[in-house]
Design a protein around this motif. Structure first.
Motif, PDB file in Angstrom:
ATOM      1  N   GLU A 149      41.834  60.087  68.444  1.00 25.48           N
ATOM      2  CA  GLU A 149      40.583  59.847  67.726  1.00 25.48           C
ATOM      3  C   GLU A 149      39.952  61.139  67.237  1.00 25.48           C
ATOM      4  O   GLU A 149      38.852  61.515  67.650  1.00 25.48           O
ATOM      5  CB  GLU A 149      39.610  59.045  68.601  1.00 25.48           C
ATOM      6  N   PRO A 150      40.651  61.844  66.336  1.00 23.19           N
ATOM      7  CA  PRO A 150      40.124  63.121  65.840  1.00 23.19           C
ATOM      8  C   PRO A 150      38.959  62.883  64.882  1.00 23.19           C
ATOM      9  O   PRO A 150      38.768  61.779  64.379  1.00 23.19           O
ATOM     10  CB  PRO A 150      41.317  63.716  65.104  1.00 23.19           C
ATOM     11  N   GLU A 151      38.181  63.940  64.644  1.00 27.36           N
ATOM     12  CA  GLU A 151      37.081  63.840  63.676  1.00 27.36           C
ATOM     13  C   GLU A 151      37.614  63.771  62.255  1.00 27.36           C
ATOM     14  O   GLU A 151      37.039  63.131  61.388  1.00 27.36           O
ATOM     15  CB  GLU A 151      36.179  65.078  63.769  1.00 27.36           C
ATOM     16  N   ILE A 152      38.705  64.516  62.062  1.00 28.35           N
ATOM     17  CA  ILE A 152      39.260  64.636  60.716  1.00 28.35           C
ATOM     18  C   ILE A 152      40.738  64.268  60.784  1.00 28.35           C
ATOM     19  O   ILE A 152      41.462  64.743  61.660  1.00 28.35           O
ATOM     20  CB  ILE A 152      39.139  66.090  60.195  1.00 28.35           C
ATOM     21  N   LEU A 153      41.164  63.415  59.866  1.00 26.99           N
ATOM     22  CA  LEU A 153      42.580  63.047  59.832  1.00 26.99           C
ATOM     23  C   LEU A 153      43.196  63.600  58.557  1.00 26.99           C
ATOM     24  O   LEU A 153      42.708  63.333  57.460  1.00 26.99           O
ATOM     25  CB  LEU A 153      42.724  61.521  59.868  1.00 26.99           C
ATOM     26  N   LEU A 154      44.258  64.390  58.734  1.00 25.94           N
ATOM     27  CA  LEU A 154      44.987  64.917  57.582  1.00 25.94           C
ATOM     28  C   LEU A 154      46.289  64.141  57.470  1.00 25.94           C
ATOM     29  O   LEU A 154      47.070  64.103  58.425  1.00 25.94           O
ATOM     30  CB  LEU A 154      45.289  66.405  57.772  1.00 25.94           C
ATOM     31  N   CYS A 155      46.525  63.498  56.322  1.00 20.15           N
ATOM     32  CA  CYS A 155      47.748  62.716  56.162  1.00 20.15           C
ATOM     33  C   CYS A 155      48.524  63.220  54.966  1.00 20.15           C
ATOM     34  O   CYS A 155      48.008  63.238  53.851  1.00 20.15           O
ATOM     35  CB  CYS A 155      47.428  61.241  55.922  1.00 20.15           C
ATOM     36  N   ASP A 156      49.783  63.598  55.207  1.00 16.01           N
ATOM     37  CA  ASP A 156      50.629  64.059  54.121  1.00 16.01           C
ATOM     38  C   ASP A 156      51.478  62.879  53.654  1.00 16.01           C
ATOM     39  O   ASP A 156      52.362  62.434  54.383  1.00 16.01           O
ATOM     40  CB  ASP A 156      51.498  65.219  54.620  1.00 16.01           C
ATOM     41  N   GLU A 157      51.197  62.374  52.482  1.00 15.28           N
ATOM     42  CA  GLU A 157      51.959  61.270  51.886  1.00 15.28           C
ATOM     43  C   GLU A 157      52.098  60.081  52.838  1.00 15.28           C
ATOM     44  O   GLU A 157      53.208  59.710  53.206  1.00 15.28           O
ATOM     45  CB  GLU A 157      53.371  61.760  51.501  1.00 15.28           C
ATOM     46  N   PRO A 158      51.007  59.460  53.214  1.00 10.93           N
ATOM     47  CA  PRO A 158      51.149  58.351  54.169  1.00 10.93           C
ATOM     48  C   PRO A 158      51.806  57.123  53.560  1.00 10.93           C
ATOM     49  O   PRO A 158      52.303  56.276  54.294  1.00 10.93           O
ATOM     50  CB  PRO A 158      49.699  58.035  54.571  1.00 10.93           C
ATOM     51  N   PHE A 159      51.848  57.017  52.229  1.00 13.54           N
ATOM     52  CA  PHE A 159      52.343  55.782  51.622  1.00 13.54           C
ATOM     53  C   PHE A 159      53.729  55.912  51.022  1.00 13.54           C
ATOM     54  O   PHE A 159      54.296  54.912  50.574  1.00 13.54           O
ATOM     55  CB  PHE A 159      51.385  55.307  50.514  1.00 13.54           C
ATOM     56  N   SER A 160      54.293  57.130  50.990  1.00 16.18           N
ATOM     57  CA  SER A 160      55.563  57.265  50.279  1.00 16.18           C
ATOM     58  C   SER A 160      56.661  56.552  51.053  1.00 16.18           C
ATOM     59  O   SER A 160      56.730  56.616  52.284  1.00 16.18           O
ATOM     60  CB  SER A 160      55.914  58.738  50.100  1.00 16.18           C
ATOM     61  N   GLY A 161      57.497  55.852  50.321  1.00 13.71           N
ATOM     62  CA  GLY A 161      58.650  55.189  50.916  1.00 13.71           C
ATOM     63  C   GLY A 161      58.313  53.968  51.740  1.00 13.71           C
ATOM     64  O   GLY A 161      59.106  53.562  52.592  1.00 13.71           O
ATOM     65  N   LEU A 162      57.124  53.384  51.524  1.00 13.29           N
ATOM     66  CA  LEU A 162      56.770  52.198  52.295  1.00 13.29           C
ATOM     67  C   LEU A 162      56.778  50.968  51.394  1.00 13.29           C
ATOM     68  O   LEU A 162      56.509  51.054  50.189  1.00 13.29           O
ATOM     69  CB  LEU A 162      55.374  52.359  52.901  1.00 13.29           C
ATOM     70  N   ASP A 163      57.052  49.797  52.008  1.00 13.25           N
ATOM     71  CA  ASP A 163      57.005  48.567  51.226  1.00 13.25           C
ATOM     72  C   ASP A 163      55.538  48.199  50.988  1.00 13.25           C
ATOM     73  O   ASP A 163      54.655  48.643  51.737  1.00 13.25           O
ATOM     74  CB  ASP A 163      57.729  47.455  51.984  1.00 13.25           C
ATOM     75  N   PRO A 164      55.263  47.394  49.952  1.00  9.89           N
ATOM     76  CA  PRO A 164      53.865  47.104  49.586  1.00  9.89           C
ATOM     77  C   PRO A 164      53.061  46.518  50.735  1.00  9.89           C
ATOM     78  O   PRO A 164      51.878  46.842  50.901  1.00  9.89           O
ATOM     79  CB  PRO A 164      54.009  46.084  48.454  1.00  9.89           C
ATOM     80  N   LEU A 165      53.710  45.704  51.546  1.00 11.27           N
ATOM     81  CA  LEU A 165      52.992  45.074  52.651  1.00 11.27           C
ATOM     82  C   LEU A 165      52.487  46.134  53.627  1.00 11.27           C
ATOM     83  O   LEU A 165      51.333  46.105  54.075  1.00 11.27           O
ATOM     84  CB  LEU A 165      53.940  44.108  53.372  1.00 11.27           C
ATOM     85  N   THR A 166      53.372  47.060  53.963  1.00 14.94           N
ATOM     86  CA  THR A 166      53.004  48.117  54.906  1.00 14.94           C
ATOM     87  C   THR A 166      51.948  49.031  54.294  1.00 14.94           C
ATOM     88  O   THR A 166      51.055  49.505  54.998  1.00 14.94           O
ATOM     89  CB  THR A 166      54.254  48.919  55.310  1.00 14.94           C
ATOM     90  N   VAL A 167      52.057  49.262  52.982  1.00 15.79           N
ATOM     91  CA  VAL A 167      51.046  50.088  52.324  1.00 15.79           C
ATOM     92  C   VAL A 167      49.674  49.467  52.538  1.00 15.79           C
ATOM     93  O   VAL A 167      48.719  50.154  52.925  1.00 15.79           O
ATOM     94  CB  VAL A 167      51.350  50.227  50.817  1.00 15.79           C
ATOM     95  N   HIS A 168      49.587  48.142  52.332  1.00 16.34           N
ATOM     96  CA  HIS A 168      48.291  47.484  52.492  1.00 16.34           C
ATOM     97  C   HIS A 168      47.799  47.568  53.925  1.00 16.34           C
ATOM     98  O   HIS A 168      46.621  47.794  54.181  1.00 16.34           O
ATOM     99  CB  HIS A 168      48.395  46.014  52.049  1.00 16.34           C
ATOM    100  N   ARG A 169      48.740  47.415  54.839  1.00 24.66           N
ATOM    101  CA  ARG A 169      48.381  47.442  56.244  1.00 24.66           C
ATOM    102  C   ARG A 169      47.826  48.817  56.646  1.00 24.66           C
ATOM    103  O   ARG A 169      46.811  48.916  57.332  1.00 24.66           O
ATOM    104  CB  ARG A 169      49.642  47.119  57.049  1.00 24.66           C
ATOM    105  N   ILE A 170      48.514  49.863  56.189  1.00 22.54           N
ATOM    106  CA  ILE A 170      48.074  51.215  56.546  1.00 22.54           C
ATOM    107  C   ILE A 170      46.763  51.542  55.850  1.00 22.54           C
ATOM    108  O   ILE A 170      45.854  52.143  56.442  1.00 22.54           O
ATOM    109  CB  ILE A 170      49.181  52.238  56.214  1.00 22.54           C
ATOM    110  N   GLU A 171      46.659  51.106  54.602  1.00 24.53           N
ATOM    111  CA  GLU A 171      45.397  51.286  53.886  1.00 24.53           C
ATOM    112  C   GLU A 171      44.240  50.696  54.673  1.00 24.53           C
ATOM    113  O   GLU A 171      43.210  51.338  54.881  1.00 24.53           O
ATOM    114  CB  GLU A 171      45.495  50.532  52.556  1.00 24.53           C
ATOM    115  N   ALA A 172      44.436  49.448  55.125  1.00 22.33           N
ATOM    116  CA  ALA A 172      43.370  48.763  55.859  1.00 22.33           C
ATOM    117  C   ALA A 172      43.039  49.517  57.138  1.00 22.33           C
ATOM    118  O   ALA A 172      41.864  49.692  57.498  1.00 22.33           O
ATOM    119  CB  ALA A 172      43.805  47.338  56.181  1.00 22.33           C
TER     120      ALA A 172
END
Lengths: 258, 262, 153
Positions: free
Chosen positions: B164-187
């Protein structure tokens, strides 16, 4: 001419810089050894990788080297009618030199290269950066257990190598060539001294363990984050460790021995 | 080029210069990431998105300039200070960067053991929750090599979030994911942003999800950055900027509606 | 780390085997004395030690009982040899020490020859009767010039 000198100077400075970096790395490694937690689980895993998995090649090589020594020693000694000293010849050459040096070279090739490659791959796949971001010191979690395992395993492997080789020499000299069994062991036991030979041998193996452990983890740790970097660090580990073992062998012999 | 000053910058970069050999990546970069906001870094490959994240994490030192995380200076700080700063940060690497000798469970337990010094029962409970949140229940004992690429991404995100960090740095969290997973991670990202007030800094090539999520965009180009809300950049005077966002862009209004929807 | 009993067992066995090898090399082959060893030290002075070296064996009646610890030149310009001998051995105080050679060109060693005295030689004391090393060269020289009979054996 001036440019040649300049290049020479640059190379020398580069070597000095490398040595300085290795010394700093050694310092952070030794600090990691002393700072908690001790990570016994990881050390055991690494001793398994270095020691247990190298056991077979070390024992087979030891037996083969011992048999060759028995054969060659017998053929040379019989000319002087001194074949009863076979045990001394085999034992002394093994304990003083061949045991620690050959074990050092074998373990470098078998485990040192693997160590460097593993750490270098972790660099290339950002695993070490991941650890840093989790406030975990990668030297402490990754490099320290590997180096410690090398230092622990090397003297044990070297001793096992020597024992296998002494019995290899026994097989060649006594069972095949017909030297008396009692003569073999009594000449071995009367010529080998604890302090000069056995302790010196263990000291050599210990130093070689430190050398290989340090060089392998350093090379892996500082490798370029590419696949070429992984292969370069593996090669460098084998070459640098092997040469260092042979050079250090001379100096330990000169400083310790008679 | 100067960013409009933000009321409460959580991460602040001033005059950052960095070159790899002859290649100049940043040439006097200034930017702010506001506390509690979602900021997406955009830019072509080689524009320095990953590099910017590494700079913030202190994994890379700039040639010049200052970087502050929650008011603490990153550049030139000691190991102890850096540790303090990194305790506020979670980072998800592009390739996951999971330790491949450890199981998923052990990977997730690492930050809890080493950073938060939690006790084992608490760790187990926290890991259960976090794996469920990214949809990886039942993978605890698997090694990273037994996971698919998308699963590795999700495990890496779980590991970055678990402390539970204050700041989250994500490098390309959506690359190579199927659309369903993209939505899930987005949410999931929107949820941690809202419920924990976590500041998110993402780098992404995925324009649709970027426009749906981002409060602010930071387009890295020519060694500097252009910052603004998605609408501002979509209607920016520079044609290059409009083109970058437009190629696959969802209608500009989508951001607000999707956001309230989730 | 995932605990793995079979791996732990393998590592344990490996370490045990390695330590056994170290112990065998040290104690059996290297002759390391374990525990409080019962040794006594004697001194002897010689005019000529020849090729005698530290660690050379000390024998009684052909049986090895100890070794030479140190050889140094004393103020009287004689060679002082320190012997380390099995402490259970009761040597009479008229024991003599002689430097001998195994074979014609072999290594030199010290042979202790017990006399007939009833009192035992106290540990740390000096052996009074010594016999110098025979030098082959001087023997040959004596023999060649006809001045001697070629050794006292």
């Amino acid at each position: 001419m001036a440019r040649l000198l300049q290049r020479l100077g640059l190379r020398c400075l580069g070597i000095v810089e490398q040595l300085g970096r290795i010394a700093l790395f050694a310092l952070s490694l030794s600090r990691a050894v002393l700072s908690p937690p001790a990570r016994p689980g990881r050390v055991v895993q690494e001793v398994f990788d270095v020691g247990v998995l190298s056991l077979v090649i070390v024992c087979i090589s030891g037996a083969a080297v011992g048999m060759v020594l028995g054969l060659q020693g017998y053929n040379t000694l019989i000319r002087f009618g001194a074949e009863e000293s076979l045990g001394a010849v085999v034992g002394l050459s093994l304990i003083r030199e061949l045991g620690p040096v050959l074990t050092g070279l074998l373990v470098t090739g078998r485990a040192g290269s693997a160590m460097a490659a593993e750490i270098a791959t972790m660099v290339a796949t950002e695993q070490l950066d991941g650890l840093r971001m989790m406030s975990v010191d990668p030297v402490h979690l990754v490099a320290m257990p590997k180096a410690v395992a090398m230092v622990v395993a090397m003297p044990l492997l070297s001793a096992l190598f020597i024992v296998c080789a002494i019995f290899g020499g026994y097989v060649a000299g006594v069972e095949i060539l017909g030297v008396d069994s009692g003569t073999y062991f009594s000449s071995l036991e009367s010529s080998v001294d604890f302090r000069d030979d056995v302790a010196g041998s263990l000291l050599k193996a210990l130093v070689f363990g430190v050398v290989v452990g340090l060089i392998a983890t350093y090379r892996g740790y500082t490798s370029e984050p590419t696949s070429a970097g992984v292969s370069a660090s593996t090669t460098a580990t084998v070459v640098v460790s092997s040469v260092t073992i042979l050079v250090f062998d001379y100096f330990i012999t000169a400083l310790w021995g008679v | 080029m100067d960013p409009s000053p933000l009321p409460d910058p959580h991460v602040q970069l001033r005059g950052v210069r960095l070159a790899f050999g002859r290649r100049r990546v940043f040439d006097g970069l200034d930017c702010d990431f506001e506390r509690g906001s979602i900021c997406v870094l955009l830019g072509g490959s080689g524009s320095g998105k990953s590099t910017l994240l590494r700079l913030v994490g202190g994994l890379l030192a700039p040639d010049a300039g200052r970087i502050a995380v929650a008011g603490q200076e990153v550049v030139g700080s000691s190991w102890r200070e850096l540790r303090e700063i990194r305790n506020k940060l979670g980072m998800m690497f592009q390739g996951g960067a999971l330790l491949d000798s450890l199981s998923v469970y052990q990977n997730l337990a690492l930050p809890l053991r080493e950073r938060l010094r939690m006790r084992e029962p608490e760790i187990a409970a926290r890991i259960q929750l976090q794996l469920a949140a990214v949809g990886l229940e039942g993978t605890e004992s698997l090694l990273p090599r037994q996971l698919s690429g998308g699963m590795i991404k999700r495990a890496a995100l779980a590991r970055a979030l678990i402390s539970e960090p204050e700041i989250l740095l994500c490098d390309e969290p959506f690359s190579g994911l199927d659309p369903l997973t993209v939505h899930r991670i987005e949410a999931l990202l929107l949820e941690v942003n809202e419920s924990l007030g976590m500041t998110l800094v993402l780098s992404s090539h995925h324009i649709p999800s970027t426009l749906r999520m981002a409060d602010r965009l930071l387009l890295l180009m020519d060694g500097g950055a252009v910052a603004g809300t998605p609408q501002e950049l979509l209607h920016h005077g520079d044609a290059r900027i409009r083109e970058f966002l437009d190629e696959d862009a969802a209608p500009a209004g989508a951001h607000a509606s999707r956001r309230s929807h989730s | 780390m995932q605990p793995s009993p079979s791996r732990d067992l393998a590592v344990g066995l490996f370490v045990l085997a390695g330590l056994c090898a170290v112990a065998w090399l040290s104690v059996q082959v290297g002759g390391l004395a374990l525990g409080p060893s019962d040794r006594s030290v004697f001194h002897a002075s010689f005019d000529q030690v020849g090729g005698l070296k530290p660690r050379a064996p000390v024998v009684v009646a052909g049986v090895r009982v100890g070794s030479v610890v140190a050889i140094s030149l004393g103020e009287d310009l004689r060679a002082h040899v320190t012997l380390d001998v099995d402490g259970t051995l009761k040597l009479p105080d008229d024991t003599s020490a002689a430097i001998r050679t195994s074979g014609l060109l072999g290594d030199q060693f010290i042979a202790l020859e017990p006399g007939g005295s009833e009192t035992a030689l106290a540990p740390g004391s000096t052996i009074a009767f010594t016999q110098n090393a025979l030098s082959i060269e001087s023997l040959i020289a004596k023999f060649a010039t006809g001045l001697g009979s070629g050794g006292e054996k």
